[in-house]
Design a protein around this motif. Structure first.
Motif, mmCIF file in Angstrom:
data_model
loop_
_atom_site.group_PDB
_atom_site.id
_atom_site.type_symbol
_atom_site.label_atom_id
_atom_site.label_comp_id
_atom_site.label_asym_id
_atom_site.label_seq_id
_atom_site.Cartn_x
_atom_site.Cartn_y
_atom_site.Cartn_z
ATOM 1 N N ARG B 82 0.828 -1.200 0.000
ATOM 2 C CA ARG B 82 0.000 0.000 0.000
ATOM 3 C C ARG B 82 0.867 1.257 0.000
ATOM 4 N NH1 ARG B 82 -4.212 0.490 4.923
ATOM 5 N NH2 ARG B 82 -5.519 -0.807 3.585
ATOM 6 N N VAL B 83 0.542 2.159 -0.895
ATOM 7 C CA VAL B 83 1.148 3.492 -0.896
ATOM 8 C C VAL B 83 0.158 4.444 -0.227
ATOM 9 C CG1 VAL B 83 2.037 5.360 -2.327
ATOM 10 C CG2 VAL B 83 2.334 2.971 -3.071
ATOM 11 N N VAL B 84 0.617 5.159 0.787
ATOM 12 C CA VAL B 84 -0.255 6.077 1.522
ATOM 13 C C VAL B 84 0.038 7.510 1.068
ATOM 14 C CG1 VAL B 84 -0.942 6.921 3.800
ATOM 15 C CG2 VAL B 84 -0.274 4.508 3.501
ATOM 16 N N ILE B 85 -1.000 8.163 0.602
ATOM 17 C CA ILE B 85 -0.874 9.526 0.053
ATOM 18 C C ILE B 85 -1.727 10.466 0.876
ATOM 19 C CG2 ILE B 85 -1.416 10.989 -1.951
ATOM 20 C CD1 ILE B 85 -1.085 8.365 -3.669
ATOM 21 N N GLU B 86 -1.140 11.570 1.276
ATOM 22 C CA GLU B 86 -1.966 12.580 1.940
ATOM 23 C C GLU B 86 -2.252 13.723 0.971
ATOM 24 O OE1 GLU B 86 -2.571 14.427 6.340
ATOM 25 O OE2 GLU B 86 -0.560 14.641 5.539
ATOM 26 N N LEU B 87 -3.522 14.040 0.820
ATOM 27 C CA LEU B 87 -3.921 15.161 -0.023
ATOM 28 C C LEU B 87 -3.758 16.474 0.742
ATOM 29 C CD1 LEU B 87 -7.215 13.691 -1.544
ATOM 30 C CD2 LEU B 87 -5.031 14.025 -2.741
ATOM 31 N N ALA B 88 -3.595 17.550 -0.017
ATOM 32 C CA ALA B 88 -3.419 18.890 0.575
ATOM 33 C C ALA B 88 -4.533 19.800 0.070
ATOM 34 C CB ALA B 88 -2.051 19.442 0.198
ATOM 35 N N PRO B 89 -5.745 19.644 0.614
ATOM 36 C CA PRO B 89 -6.867 20.431 0.084
ATOM 37 C C PRO B 89 -6.682 21.936 0.249
ATOM 38 C CG PRO B 89 -7.504 19.215 2.067
ATOM 39 C CD PRO B 89 -6.152 18.730 1.672
ATOM 40 N N ASN B 90 -5.817 22.366 1.167
ATOM 41 C CA ASN B 90 -5.553 23.798 1.285
ATOM 42 C C ASN B 90 -4.895 24.370 0.032
ATOM 43 O OD1 ASN B 90 -6.296 24.661 4.056
ATOM 44 N ND2 ASN B 90 -4.934 22.981 4.611
ATOM 45 N N PHE B 91 -4.183 23.510 -0.677
ATOM 46 C CA PHE B 91 -3.427 23.995 -1.831
ATOM 47 C C PHE B 91 -4.097 23.684 -3.175
ATOM 48 C CE2 PHE B 91 -0.263 24.031 1.480
ATOM 49 C CZ PHE B 91 0.443 25.196 1.206
ATOM 50 N N ALA B 92 -4.953 22.698 -3.196
ATOM 51 C CA ALA B 92 -5.619 22.332 -4.451
ATOM 52 C C ALA B 92 -7.009 21.806 -4.110
ATOM 53 C CB ALA B 92 -4.800 21.289 -5.207
ATOM 54 N N PRO B 93 -7.866 22.707 -3.595
ATOM 55 C CA PRO B 93 -9.162 22.237 -3.074
ATOM 56 C C PRO B 93 -10.020 21.517 -4.109
ATOM 57 C CG PRO B 93 -9.052 24.655 -3.192
ATOM 58 C CD PRO B 93 -7.665 24.146 -3.411
ATOM 59 N N ASN B 94 -10.069 22.056 -5.313
ATOM 60 C CA ASN B 94 -10.958 21.441 -6.307
ATOM 61 C C ASN B 94 -10.419 20.099 -6.808
ATOM 62 O OD1 ASN B 94 -12.646 23.671 -6.097
ATOM 63 N ND2 ASN B 94 -11.495 24.794 -7.678
ATOM 64 N N HIS B 95 -9.103 20.043 -6.965
ATOM 65 C CA HIS B 95 -8.525 18.770 -7.412
ATOM 66 C C HIS B 95 -8.594 17.712 -6.324
ATOM 67 C CE1 HIS B 95 -7.078 21.229 -10.730
ATOM 68 N NE2 HIS B 95 -6.763 20.119 -11.367
ATOM 69 N N ALA B 96 -8.345 18.106 -5.085
ATOM 70 C CA ALA B 96 -8.445 17.130 -3.997
ATOM 71 C C ALA B 96 -9.860 16.556 -3.951
ATOM 72 C CB ALA B 96 -8.083 17.786 -2.666
ATOM 73 N N LYS B 97 -10.835 17.442 -4.080
ATOM 74 C CA LYS B 97 -12.234 16.999 -4.046
ATOM 75 C C LYS B 97 -12.537 16.064 -5.217
ATOM 76 C CE LYS B 97 -16.875 19.036 -3.861
ATOM 77 N NZ LYS B 97 -17.666 20.255 -4.092
ATOM 78 N N ASN B 98 -12.053 16.428 -6.393
ATOM 79 C CA ASN B 98 -12.348 15.601 -7.571
ATOM 80 C C ASN B 98 -11.658 14.240 -7.506
ATOM 81 O OD1 ASN B 98 -14.038 16.065 -9.922
ATOM 82 N ND2 ASN B 98 -12.204 15.588 -11.132
ATOM 83 N N ILE B 99 -10.431 14.247 -6.995
ATOM 84 C CA ILE B 99 -9.714 12.963 -6.871
ATOM 85 C C ILE B 99 -10.449 12.070 -5.870
ATOM 86 C CG2 ILE B 99 -7.565 11.907 -6.042
ATOM 87 C CD1 ILE B 99 -6.153 14.471 -7.245
ATOM 88 N N LYS B 100 -10.937 12.639 -4.792
ATOM 89 C CA LYS B 100 -11.712 11.844 -3.829
ATOM 90 C C LYS B 100 -12.982 11.286 -4.495
ATOM 91 C CE LYS B 100 -12.195 13.823 0.273
ATOM 92 N NZ LYS B 100 -12.200 14.874 1.334
ATOM 93 N N ALA B 101 -13.608 12.093 -5.334
ATOM 94 C CA ALA B 101 -14.797 11.600 -6.044
ATOM 95 C C ALA B 101 -14.427 10.454 -6.986
ATOM 96 C CB ALA B 101 -15.455 12.742 -6.813
ATOM 97 N N LEU B 102 -13.319 10.606 -7.693
ATOM 98 C CA LEU B 102 -12.856 9.536 -8.592
ATOM 99 C C LEU B 102 -12.566 8.265 -7.801
ATOM 100 C CD1 LEU B 102 -10.434 11.654 -10.830
ATOM 101 C CD2 LEU B 102 -12.462 10.430 -11.673
ATOM 102 N N VAL B 103 -11.869 8.427 -6.692
ATOM 103 C CA VAL B 103 -11.525 7.270 -5.861
ATOM 104 C C VAL B 103 -12.799 6.587 -5.361
ATOM 105 C CG1 VAL B 103 -10.534 6.637 -3.612
ATOM 106 C CG2 VAL B 103 -9.220 8.070 -5.201
ATOM 107 N N ARG B 104 -13.739 7.382 -4.923
ATOM 108 C CA ARG B 104 -14.977 6.823 -4.350
ATOM 109 C C ARG B 104 -15.837 6.123 -5.383
ATOM 110 N NH1 ARG B 104 -16.326 10.985 0.637
ATOM 111 N NH2 ARG B 104 -15.839 9.364 2.143
ATOM 112 N N GLU B 105 -15.757 6.539 -6.620
ATOM 113 C CA GLU B 105 -16.520 5.825 -7.647
ATOM 114 C C GLU B 105 -15.715 4.659 -8.226
ATOM 115 O OE1 GLU B 105 -17.140 9.274 -10.411
ATOM 116 O OE2 GLU B 105 -16.110 8.028 -11.891
ATOM 117 N N GLY B 106 -14.559 4.417 -7.664
ATOM 118 C CA GLY B 106 -13.762 3.261 -8.096
ATOM 119 C C GLY B 106 -13.028 3.469 -9.405
ATOM 120 N N TYR B 107 -12.831 4.740 -9.758
ATOM 121 C CA TYR B 107 -12.238 5.025 -11.065
ATOM 122 C C TYR B 107 -10.904 4.319 -11.284
ATOM 123 C CZ TYR B 107 -10.308 7.385 -15.092
ATOM 124 O OH TYR B 107 -9.750 7.622 -16.321
ATOM 125 N N PHE B 108 -10.049 4.283 -10.255
ATOM 126 C CA PHE B 108 -8.686 3.774 -10.455
ATOM 127 C C PHE B 108 -8.576 2.252 -10.300
ATOM 128 C CE2 PHE B 108 -8.113 8.208 -9.118
ATOM 129 C CZ PHE B 108 -7.311 8.681 -10.129
#
Lengths: 321, 321
Positions: B82-108
């Motif tokens: 497992r690779v553990v990645i921490e997102l930085a929503p303070n620096f890229a709020p829209n991308h962090a949100k979109n990546i979480k949406a992609l992850v949650r829909e099983g995109y990857f």
């Protein structure tokens, strides 16, 4: 287009190894990027370069390259391939000489890579500490800095560096320089090769060597003898499994990567040599490369950096022409 | 003693990942090293620190650490771990949100690592470019810089940086800052994670992500959306075979590393989470770490650097206590 990233692949045959990136010739028009901000270290707003690395290399002349010197080139032969190392005798004359003596007496043949620490170094040595040294010296004084070799051109980078009063390149090697002290030293960049030592500054002799496999540990500069750099085959060292012991040493013998042999290029039949040439660092072409990399243009970059870190300057290598 | 190198292994259990080095607690007495020279950027002669990273971590208090936020922590699950990645929503709020949406829909899930370029990046995406996006957005504006988040402490490094007017750490992330423009951005250090894009600045959406696996390519700063960093498991990405196609893309499907799944920590049963805590970067303890690393003491270092590069500042991570 999920595969998109950076500028497209170039057509150059250059193997660009790899203190920097290989963002090669592009089919795009030049210099559309506009400077949007100026980093702290430039007085003018940065302007995107109209040239790029790939095109500069493509348009370079034969005089912009030099062959690797067989008398100062080592082959570290592993099962998966050959790592080509160029020694820098101008910066560590005694260690370069001693390592060549060790190589010539077959010291490293059958030994192993004993350590791979994530984002730091891979290191090879005698894991059993029993190998006899025949002709080489077992005691050398550290060569952490040298009196600046006045006959060696130094192409100074225009930018600030936090680790040295001046940085630049000498005969293809990234180096630091202190004009007041009159000293120079090889910098610890990705791919730099050095001589392991104990706490005694004069305890390294070349029987154990390391290569930098992570972000440049420049704090090692002037603290240990750097002796050269890998010019081809870094991927054979960076992809090694990491050791799970302290400092990345392998805990079991079978985890180590055996060294088939280590040879001086001059001792290898000419047909079996890796005939490579490396960009000369004392030319107008090299200065153009630096400028192009300091302020990357093309369609992809939007904000030229206006700066390049010493260890990000590319040092292209290619098959000898 | 051919295995000698650097300070001896420490006893700390800290997994020090890995913008820097792990030169941990030592058994040696402190501060025997004497400053021999002063780098260009300091006005006083550098003095070796009397502290070292290992001891500072050992003596730290619970308040010096924060747990990873499960709502902003991603698990990239590969066959080997497992690779553990921490997102930085303070620096890229829209991308962090979109990546979480992609992850949650099983995109990857079931996609692959499609690229590994030596001394640069590894990248994952849909190699067939056919995967449907269900709930996430397919168009986002680049978040190359943000208005400096005033509520976020910024621990500024005392040293010069060539790529940014100011550099330091905000909530555990290396960052640059431009006080005149009022902007801040994540820096591209080793282990930084970003959003691949085409030549259009607004063409990245998070369906293709990269991680820096080589010397920091800081020229990417302010040119592409950096969105977080790997805090554990870098070795799973750095040891991947390098791709032989242009830019390190794999040429054959079977060379790619499959992604078993990508999950948001908050969506994983608590017992299966990687419970880690990371050093806080807004504390006196963190400032001590920086000072100790700027001027390393102990028996081994002979010349303290008097400087530390942003991407060499260690950001220790350990199992949550």
């Amino acid at each position: 287009m999920p595969l998109r990233f950076a500028v497209p692949a170039g057509k150059s045959l250059v193997t660009c190894l790899i203190a920097g990136l290989f963002l090669s010739a592009t089919a795009y028009a030049y210099a559309k990027a506009k400077a949007k901000s100026a980093p702290a270290n430039v007085t003018q707003v940065a302007q995107a370069s109209k040239l790029n690395l790939g095109d500069i290399v493509k348009n370079s002349s034969a005089a912009d390259w030099r062959p690797l010197d067989p008398d100062n080139t080592l082959y570290l032969n592993l099962e998966k391939g050959r790592v080509v190392i160029e020694l820098a005798p101008n910066f560590a004359p005694n260690h370069a000489k001693n390592i060549k003596a060790l190589v010539r007496e077959g010291y490293f043949d059958g030994l192993a890579i004993v350590r791979s620490q994530e984002n730091y170094v891979a290191q090879w040595a005698d894991p059993d500490e029993k190998r006899e040294v025949k002709t080489a010296k077992r005691k050398l004084n550290g060569e952490f800095t040298v009196k600046y070799p006045g006959n060696l051109p130094f192409t100074r980078l225009p930018d600030v560096d936090g680790y040295a009063p001046q940085v630049g390149h000498a005969n293809g090697f990234p180096a630091g320089r202190d004009p007041k002290a009159g000293t120079a030293w090889l910098a610890h960049c990705y791919a730099s090769v050095g001589v392991a030592r104990g706490t005694d500054a004069n305890s390294g002799d070349g029987t154990s060597l390391y290569v930098v496999t992570g972000h440049a540990p420049r704090q090692l500069d002037r603290n240990i003898t750097a002796v050269g750099r890998v010019v081809q085959g870094m991927e054979l060292l960076t992809t090694l499994p990491r050791g799970t012991g302290p400092l990345g040493f392998y805990e079991k013998a079978e985890e180590r990567t055996p060294i088939k042999s280590m040879k001086l290029a001059a001792d290898v039949p000419e047909a079996e040599r890796s005939k490579l040439e490396i960009i000369r660092t004392d030319t107008a072409t090299f200065k153009s490369i630096i400028e192009a990399q300091r302020n990357r243009g093309g369609d992809w970059y939007k904000v030229p950096a206006g700066h390049i870190d010493l260890c990000n300057v590319p040092l292209p290598v290619r098959p000898q022409k």
